[in-house]
Design an enzyme around this catalytic site. Structure first.
Site, PDB file in Angstrom:
ATOM      1  N   GLU A 150       0.795  -1.236   0.000  1.00 30.55           N
ATOM      2  CA  GLU A 150       0.000   0.000   0.000  1.00 30.55           C
ATOM      3  C   GLU A 150       0.827   1.286   0.000  1.00 30.55           C
ATOM      4  O   GLU A 150       0.791   2.082   0.931  1.00 30.55           O
ATOM      5  CB  GLU A 150      -0.977  -0.010   1.183  1.00 30.55           C
ATOM      6  CG  GLU A 150      -2.052  -1.067   1.055  1.00 30.55           C
ATOM      7  CD  GLU A 150      -3.120  -0.995   2.129  1.00 30.55           C
ATOM      8  OE1 GLU A 150      -2.927  -0.263   3.122  1.00 30.55           O
ATOM      9  OE2 GLU A 150      -4.161  -1.673   1.983  1.00 30.55           O
ATOM     10  N   GLU A 257      -6.215  -7.740  -0.648  1.00 29.00           N
ATOM     11  CA  GLU A 257      -6.917  -7.573   0.626  1.00 29.00           C
ATOM     12  C   GLU A 257      -8.382  -7.268   0.352  1.00 29.00           C
ATOM     13  O   GLU A 257      -8.705  -6.428  -0.492  1.00 29.00           O
ATOM     14  CB  GLU A 257      -6.323  -6.428   1.461  1.00 29.00           C
ATOM     15  CG  GLU A 257      -4.924  -6.662   1.987  1.00 29.00           C
ATOM     16  CD  GLU A 257      -4.436  -5.520   2.871  1.00 29.00           C
ATOM     17  OE1 GLU A 257      -5.298  -4.733   3.353  1.00 29.00           O
ATOM     18  OE2 GLU A 257      -3.212  -5.406   3.085  1.00 29.00           O
TER      19      GLU A 257
END
Length: 326
Positions: A150, A257
């Site tokens: 991320e 995710e």
């Protein structure tokens, strides 16, 4: 991995068929816990995943596990090393334990494009870090290299260049048979991918095993911190544009995710998301739940067997999408 029999089984694992995933599994969190407490004490600030409960999930049908860890604990002095021996060996043991089960292990430096809180700006240092890891796992075909978790609030060209530096270093280290997961800026969100990460289509991999990893949560701000999901169809809605981008650019993706809380709207939204991804499995190779791990306790997305609330409430929803269940 050294025999024809095992090679055949590996090829069977990765060969996608129409309407079926290549991977379905979960993240394994714990070794990245205690952010800011470095190096930290094992069992106090951080914990490694439990290979026993991973075995339970593997036996039930999951075939990929994304292992989060801290770059600061692995290479405490510099991205170029040297490694902290105990932490490194614990990582190696965890990864090899997963692949010994015939599952894929994703190496996830859970650092958001940062090192000790500072944005990583040196592609040479980033390449040196990946040289260390890729060299260790070069012969393990079930290892997947995830460049970093991320990236966010970074120069877009830098995100592109860091990913390319990682790819180049991994391949130069002799790790030529493994998949690489590239993540984008803005928390690698699927719903913002087209607007933010279009330049990522310029990434190149000489082995043609590059997969674009996106994340997607189903609450109002997409953060995965709220119990309420927007609607029962928000999953498919939030990944549609990214799906089109993958197909139009000849790329492949994985949802690294996703999750939902224990309520009916979220359960319906997760089912909708998985159904949509599987219907588009020509570009989506699979998905990973966030998250399992020994220390989640009453966390709303806890997938740790057998007490985790998500394990209890979502296993039935996930099971039809396990590889081989179709």
């Amino acid at each position: 991995m050294r025999s024809l029999v095992l090679l055949s089984s590996v090829l069977a694992l990765v060969a996608p068929s129409k309407g079926a995933f290549t991977w379905l599994g979960t993240n394994e969190a714990g070794a990245e816990f205690g952010e800011g407490s470095y190096p930290g004490e094992l069992g106090t600030e951080y914990i490694w995943p439990d290979l026993g409960t991973i075995g339970t999930l593997r036996n039930e049908g999951m075939n990929i596990f994304r292992v989060a860890f801290s770059m600061e604990r692995l290479v405490p002095d510099s991205l170029a090393g040297p490694v902290a021996d105990e932490y490194f060996q614990d990582l190696v043991e965890t990864v090899n334990g997963i692949t010994a089960l015939g599952a894929y292990a994703v190496l996830d430096p859970h650092n958001y494009g940062r090192y000790y809180g500072n944005i990583i700006t040196s592609t040479d240092d980033f390449a040196a870090f990946w040289t260390i890891l890729a060299t260790e796992f070069a012969s393990n075909e079930l290892v997947i290299f995830d460049t970093n978790n991320e990236y966010h609030t970074m120069d877009q060209s830098l995100v592109l260049n860091l990913n390319q530096a990682a790819i180049d270093a991994i391949r130069a280290s002799g790790a030529t048979s493994q998949y690489i997961f590239a993540e984008g800026n803005s928390w690698t969100g699927a719903w913002t991918w087209v607007d933010v990460n279009d330049n990522m289509k310029a990434l190149t991999d000489p082995q043609d095993k590059l997969i674009y990893e996106m994340h997607q949560y189903l609450d109002s701000d997409g953060s995965g911190t709220n119990t309420a999901c927007v609607s029962s169809t928000i999953g498919s809605e939030r990944v549609t544009a990214a799906t089109n981008w993958l197909r139009e650019n000849g790329k492949l993706g994985v949802l690294g995710e996703f999750a939902g809380a224990n309520n009916q709207v979220c359960k319906d939204a997760v089912a909708d998301l998985l159904e949509y991804l599987e219907e588009n499995s020509d570009v989506w190779l699979g998905a990973l739940w966030w998250a399992a791990g020994p220390w989640w306790g009453d966390y709303m997305f806890n997938m740790e067997p057998t007490s985790g609330i998500a394990y209890q409430e979502y296993s039935e929803i996930l099971q039809p999408y396990f590889v081989g269940s179709q």
